[in-house]
Design an enzyme around this catalytic site. Structure first.
Site, short mmCIF file in Angstrom:
data_model
loop_
_atom_site.label_atom_id
_atom_site.label_comp_id
_atom_site.label_asym_id
_atom_site.label_seq_id
_atom_site.Cartn_x
_atom_site.Cartn_y
_atom_site.Cartn_z
N ARG A 14 0.82 -1.00 0.05
CA ARG A 14 -0.13 -0.18 -0.05
C ARG A 14 1.00 1.16 -0.01
NH1 ARG A 14 2.64 2.21 3.25
NH2 ARG A 14 2.72 1.88 5.55
N ASP A 48 -2.58 5.73 13.20
CA ASP A 48 -3.47 4.33 13.27
C ASP A 48 -3.29 3.73 14.81
OD1 ASP A 48 -0.98 3.33 12.86
OD2 ASP A 48 -1.58 1.75 11.47
N GLY A 54 8.64 1.46 3.39
CA GLY A 54 7.50 2.10 3.61
C GLY A 54 6.08 1.65 2.82
N ASP A 100 -1.89 -1.28 7.29
CA ASP A 100 -1.18 -1.87 6.35
C ASP A 100 -2.11 -3.34 6.39
OD1 ASP A 100 0.33 0.05 6.99
OD2 ASP A 100 2.15 -1.00 7.30
N TYR A 138 10.31 3.85 15.90
CA TYR A 138 8.74 3.44 15.76
C TYR A 138 8.27 3.36 17.09
CZ TYR A 138 4.45 1.80 14.01
OH TYR A 138 2.98 1.62 13.72
C1 GLA Z 1 3.88 1.27 9.66
C2 GLA Z 1 2.90 0.52 10.29
C3 GLA Z 1 1.54 1.23 10.33
C4 GLA Z 1 1.57 2.60 10.56
C5 GLA Z 1 2.78 3.34 9.80
C6 GLA Z 1 2.78 4.88 10.11
O1 GLA Z 1 3.63 1.20 8.45
O2 GLA Z 1 3.02 -0.75 10.10
O3 GLA Z 1 0.54 0.37 11.32
O4 GLA Z 1 1.64 2.95 11.86
O5 GLA Z 1 3.97 2.82 9.93
O6 GLA Z 1 1.63 5.44 9.64
#
Ligand code: GLA
Length: 347
Positions: free
Chosen positions: A10, A19, A103, A148, A197
Site C-alpha cells: 500500500r 493508526d 514504507g 497496512d 517507531y
Molecule cells: C507502519 C505501520 C503502520 C503505521 C505506519 C505509520 O507502516 O505498520 O501501522 O503505523 O507505519 O503510519
C-alpha cells in the site's frame, strides 16, 4: 489443491503515525505485492522465495516462538500460521515485487498473502487484519497499527480507504479520474524494528495519559498545555494529522486537488518537524517534486526514517525518479484455487 494468493502493498496518502492512536488514515493498495503459489496439504508450511534467503519450514503443530526462528522472514510465516491455525499445510513459493523496508507495507503483504494461501476466513477483513497485526507483533516485536494489514485485505479498485482506527469503520473515497499517484523511492532503506517507531508510539501514549483523553478527541490548544516540548510535538502531529485526513478525503471527493496537495505538504512538514520521522533526502525529494509541472503535493509515506515519497499529480506528469510505482488505487488480496497445481512457476 493448487493455489495462487496475492496481497498488495500500500501507499498511505495521508494519516501517518495515527493508526496506533485510534486515529484516521487514508491508504490505497498499489500494484506491487506478494504472491504465493503452491499446493495445500501435509502437516508443514514450507515456503521458498525468489526474494528472501533460505526457506520457511513451520510445523502446523507449532512449537518454537516465532521471534526466535531463522531465517528472519520465516518468523512472519510462523506467526501467521499460529494465528490462522489452518487444517492443512502448504508447500510453495513466495514472489514479491515490493521493495522491502521501503514504507510500502511489504511485511503486511507477506502476512496477508500467507494467511490467504492458508485458507484463512476472509469474509471479515477486520478480524483477519487483527490476526495479521498480532502476527507482526509476535514475529518482530514492532507495535505496528492495523492500517497496512487492513488495506491489503479490504482495498478496492478506484477507491482510497478512509479507516477510522478506533471504530475500524472503512469508508471508500473514489479516486478522481484526473489524478494519479506516484511513489518515489528515496534509496534509504529503513528497518522498522531498529527504528524509533516504538519510541514514537510510547511518547504518544504518554502524552495521551497526561492529557487524560484519547488523542483523537483532544484539540490542538489542549496539546499546547503539555509541559514536555517533545511530547507536545508528538501529540500535535497526531491531532493535526487526523484533521488533515478528513480535509484531504473531502478535497479528493470534491476534486479539489490543489487543496489536497497542500494538505500533503502540511502533513510532510508535521512529520518532519513535530514527529521527526523524515530525513534530509526525503525532504529534498518533496521540495524538488513540488516544483514539477502537474504536481499537486507530496509527502513521506508510511513510518518514515527513509523509504518512499508519495506524490499526487496529474496523470502522466513527468516525475523525476526513481519511480517505483505509479497509477490509481488497486484491489485487495485475492486467492485462486484449482483442483490440482499444474506446476505453478514464478511470474
Ligand atoms: C507502519 C505501520 C503502520 C503505521 C505506519 C505509520 O507502516 O505498520 O501501522 O503505523 O507505519 O503510519
Amino acid at each position: 489443491m493448487g493455489l495462487r494468493a496475492f496481497a498488495p502493498g500500500r501507499v498511505n496518502l495521508i494519516g501517518d503515525h495515527t493508526d496506533y492512536m485510534g486515529g484516521l488514515v487514508l491508504p490505497m493498495a498499489i500494484g506491487l505485492g506478494t504472491e504465493i503459489t503452491g499446493d495445500r496439504g501435509g502437516n508443514w508450511v514450507m515456503l521458498g522465495s525468489d526474494r528472501f534467503d533460505g526457506v520457511a519450514e513451520v510445523p502446523l503443530a507449532g512449537g518454537a516462538e516465532p521471534s526466535g526462528i531463522e531465517p528472519r522472514w520465516a518468523r512472519y510465516v510462523a506467526a501467521v500460521v499460529d494465528e490462522v491455525a489452518p487444517d492443512d499445510g502448504l508447500v510453495g513459493m513466495v514472489h514479491s515485487t515490493l521493495p522491502a523496508d521501503s514504507g510500502l507495507a511489504s511485511s503486511a503483504a507477506l502476512l496477508v498473502a500467507v494467511a490467504c494461501a492458508l485458507g484463512a476466513e476472509r469474509s471479515d477483513p477486520v478480524a483477519l487484519a487483527k490476526a495479521c497485526q498480532r502476527a507482526e507483533h509476535r514475529a518482530v516485536g514492532v507495535p505496528v497499527g492495523i492500517m497496512d494489514q487492513l488495506v491489503s485485505l479490504a482495498a478496492s479498485e478506484g477507491t482510497v480507504l478512509r479507516i477510522d482506527c478506533d471504530s475500524l469503520d472503512v469508508d471508500r473515497v473514489p479516486f478522481p479520474e484526473d489524478a494519479e499517484i506516484v511513489v518515489i523511492h528515496s534509496g534509504e532503506h529503513r528497518e522498522l524494528s531498529g527504528s524509533a517507531y516504538a519510541e514514537r508510539r510510547s511518547q504518544c501514549e504518554e502524552a495521551e495519559g497526561l492529557l487524560g483523553r484519547p488523542l483523537r478527541e483532544v484539540t490542538a490548544v489542549e496539546v499546547e498545555g503539555l509541559d514536555d516540548p517533545v511530547l507536545a510535538r508528538r501529540a500535535r502531529h497526531v491531532v493535526t494529522e487526523n484533521r488533515r485526513v478528513d480535509a484531504f478525503a473531502h478535497a479528493l471527493a470534491a476534486g479539489q486537488l490543489a487543496y489536497a496537495g497542500e494538505l500533503l505538504v502540511a502533513s510532510h512538514a508535521s512529520l518532519r518537524d513535530d514527529f521527526e520521522v523524515s530525513t534530509p533526502v526525503l525532504d529534498e525529494i518533496v521540495a524538488t517534486v513540488r516544483g514539477v509541472r502537474g504536481v499537486y503535493g507530496a509527502r513521506v509515506t508510511g513510518a518514515g526514517f527513509g523509504g518512499c515519497v508519495v506524490v499526487l499529480c496529474r496523470p502522466k506528469a513527468r516525475i523525476p525518479g526513481p519511480v517505483v510505482w505509479r497509477g490509481r488505487p488497486q484491489g485487495g488480496a485475492s486467492l485462486v484455487t484449482t483442483a490440482s497445481n499444474n506446476g505453478s512457476t514464478p511470474g
